[in-house]
Design a protein around this motif. Structure first.
Motif, PDB file in Angstrom:
ATOM      1  N   THR A 194       4.564  -7.384  -6.437  1.00  0.00           N
ATOM      2  CA  THR A 194       4.125  -6.058  -6.882  1.00  0.00           C
ATOM      3  C   THR A 194       3.360  -6.187  -8.195  1.00  0.00           C
ATOM      4  O   THR A 194       3.907  -6.693  -9.181  1.00  0.00           O
ATOM      5  CB  THR A 194       5.349  -5.140  -7.075  1.00  0.00           C
ATOM      6  N   LEU A 267      -0.483  -2.315   0.592  1.00  0.00           N
ATOM      7  CA  LEU A 267      -0.009  -1.526  -0.547  1.00  0.00           C
ATOM      8  C   LEU A 267      -0.583  -2.031  -1.866  1.00  0.00           C
ATOM      9  O   LEU A 267      -0.953  -1.242  -2.738  1.00  0.00           O
ATOM     10  CB  LEU A 267       1.520  -1.548  -0.590  1.00  0.00           C
ATOM     11  N   GLN A 270      -3.995  -0.788  -2.455  1.00  0.00           N
ATOM     12  CA  GLN A 270      -3.980   0.617  -2.860  1.00  0.00           C
ATOM     13  C   GLN A 270      -3.622   0.765  -4.333  1.00  0.00           C
ATOM     14  O   GLN A 270      -4.201   1.591  -5.051  1.00  0.00           O
ATOM     15  CB  GLN A 270      -2.984   1.404  -2.006  1.00  0.00           C
ATOM     16  N   THR A 282      -1.580   5.293  -5.859  1.00  0.00           N
ATOM     17  CA  THR A 282      -0.384   4.524  -5.493  1.00  0.00           C
ATOM     18  C   THR A 282       0.006   3.659  -6.681  1.00  0.00           C
ATOM     19  O   THR A 282      -0.778   2.820  -7.132  1.00  0.00           O
ATOM     20  CB  THR A 282      -0.669   3.631  -4.269  1.00  0.00           C
ATOM     21  N   ASP A 286       5.614   3.024  -6.454  1.00  0.00           N
ATOM     22  CA  ASP A 286       5.446   3.497  -5.080  1.00  0.00           C
ATOM     23  C   ASP A 286       5.432   2.322  -4.102  1.00  0.00           C
ATOM     24  O   ASP A 286       6.066   2.376  -3.036  1.00  0.00           O
ATOM     25  CB  ASP A 286       4.137   4.283  -4.932  1.00  0.00           C
ATOM     26  N   MET A 287       4.716   1.300  -4.473  1.00  0.00           N
ATOM     27  CA  MET A 287       4.609   0.126  -3.605  1.00  0.00           C
ATOM     28  C   MET A 287       5.966  -0.519  -3.392  1.00  0.00           C
ATOM     29  O   MET A 287       6.366  -0.798  -2.247  1.00  0.00           O
ATOM     30  CB  MET A 287       3.648  -0.895  -4.224  1.00  0.00           C
ATOM     31  N   ALA A 290       8.242   1.542  -1.192  1.00  0.00           N
ATOM     32  CA  ALA A 290       7.855   1.479   0.220  1.00  0.00           C
ATOM     33  C   ALA A 290       8.293   0.166   0.848  1.00  0.00           C
ATOM     34  O   ALA A 290       8.739   0.127   2.009  1.00  0.00           O
ATOM     35  CB  ALA A 290       6.344   1.659   0.352  1.00  0.00           C
TER      36      ALA A 290
END
Length: 305
Positions: A194, A267, A270, A282, A286-287, A290
C-alpha cells in the motif's frame, strides 16, 4: 581503443571472472547480495562468473566501484578497458535542484536512486540523462560510464525497486517466523504494497512506467515476469500455510494469489491517480481496507470470519 560502456569484454581464460570472485569474497556478502549492490540481474552475474556470458564494460565499472578496486585491475591491465570514472567538470545544479551526496554503497546506487526519484516525479520518458547527472552533481559521461543508455537506467531503476520490495518482504517473513498466523502475515504483506510512504509511492510510480515498457522491451518484460512470479509465489505460500493452519478456507493458492495481485495493482493505480486531499479519490486507507475485505470474504475460514 577504450571499450564503450555497453561493449562485452572478452575473458577467454576466465581471469576477469576470477578477479570478480575475489572482489565478491572480499566484500563478505553472498553473490546475490553483491548483484543487488551493483544493480545487476543475479542470473547474469552467475553466468558471467561461469563463463557462459561476458561482462559488459559498464558492469565491470560498477563492480570496481562496489569493490573499491581499479577497473583496470579487473581487466588485468591499467591501460585497456574502462578507466576511472570520468572526472569531467560537474554541471552546475539548477536553482532549487536537489543534489544528493554519493551513498556509502557508491556512485551506481546513487545514480539509480536519483533515477527512481526523477521517474517518480516526471515519468521515464521526460527524464534526460542530463537531469540525472545534475541530480547526482556529476557529468553525463559519468552516468554513461556506469549505465550505457536510458534503457539500462530504467532496467536498473526497476530492479532496485524490486530488490527493495523483495528485501522488505523477506525481512517481514523472517521476523514473523513459521508459527505466526498466516492471516496476520498476509495482512502485513498487503500493507507493504500500500503506497503510504514516499519510497512506496516512488516505487509504485516507477512500476507504472514498467507496465508500459514491459510490452515493448524484452529486458523490462523479463523483469516484470520475474517480479510477479516472486510476489505471487510468496502470497500463494502464505495462503497455503493458512489453509494448513485452518485460518483460510480450501482455495487454490496460486489462483487466489493471482486475483489478489490484480486487486493490489488496480487499487494502487487508483491511489496514485487520486489528487492529494481529494475527497472522492482513493486513499491508501481505502486501498488497505478493500484488500482486507477481500481476504475476509474470500479467504478466511467460516470460523475466522
Amino acid at each position: 581503443m577504450p571499450n564503450a560502456a555497453g561493449d562485452r569484454i572478452q575473458d577467454n581464460a576466465g581471469d576477469i571472472a576470477e578477479r570478480v570472485r575475489k572482489v565478491i569474497e572480499t566484500a563478505g556478502c553472498s553473490q546475490r547480495e553483491f548483484a543487488r549492490r551493483i544493480v545487476m540481474d543475479p542470473s547474469k552475474l552467475s553466468r558471467s562468473l561461469t563463463g557462459t556470458r561476458r561482462f559488459t564494460a559498464a558492469e565491470l565499472a560498477r563492480i570496481a566501484d562496489a569493490g573499491q578496486v581499479d577497473a583496470g585491475w579487473l581487466l588485468g591491465s591499467g591501460t585497456t578497458g574502462p578507466a576511472a570514472e570520468p572526472e569531467l567538470s560537474s554541471p552546475s545544479p539548477r536553482a532549487g535542484a536537489r543534489v544528493s551526496a554519493p551513498p556509502a554503497a557508491g556512485r551506481p546506487l546513487q545514480i539509480v536512486r536519483e533515477t527512481v526519484r526523477l521517474i517518480a516525479e516526471h515519468g521515464f520518458h521526460a527524464v534526460r540523462v542530463a537531469d540525472i547527472a545534475a541530480a547526482c552533481d556529476t557529468s553525463t559521461a559519468a552516468i554513461h560510464y556506469h549505465f550505457p543508455g536510458r534503457a539500462e537506467l530504467l532496467e536498473a531503476a526497476v530492479r532496485w525497486c524490486m530488490d527493495e520490495d523483495t528485501a522488505s518482504r523477506a525481512a517481514r517473513i523472517a521476523e514473523a517466523g513459521a508459527d505466526e498466523d498466516a492471516g496476520a502475515e498476509l495482512s502485513e504483506l498487503l500493507a507493504l504494497q500500500t503506497p503510504r510512504t514516499e519510497q512506496q509511492r516512488q516505487q509504485w510510480l516507477v512500476w507504472l512506467d514498467l507496465w508500459a515498457e514491459a510490452a515493448r522491451s524484452t529486458a523490462i518484460g523479463q523483469l516484470h515476469v520475474e517480479y510477479y512470479r516472486q510476489w505471487r509465489t510468496t502470497v500463494a505460500d502464505v495462503i497455503r500455510r493458512g489453509i494448513a493452519q485452518g485460518v483460510f478456507r480450501e482455495v487454490d493458492p496460486e489462483f487466489s494469489a493471482l486475483r489478489l495481485t490484480a486487486l493490489v495493482d488496480g487499487l494502487a493505480s487508483q491511489v496514485l491517480a487520486s489528487s492529494a486531499g481529494a475527497e472522492d479519490g482513493t486513499s491508501p486507507d481505502d486501498m488497505y481496507a478493500a484488500l482486507l475485505a477481500y481476504v475476509r470474504t474470500e479467504l478466511l475460514s467460516t470460523a475466522e470470519g
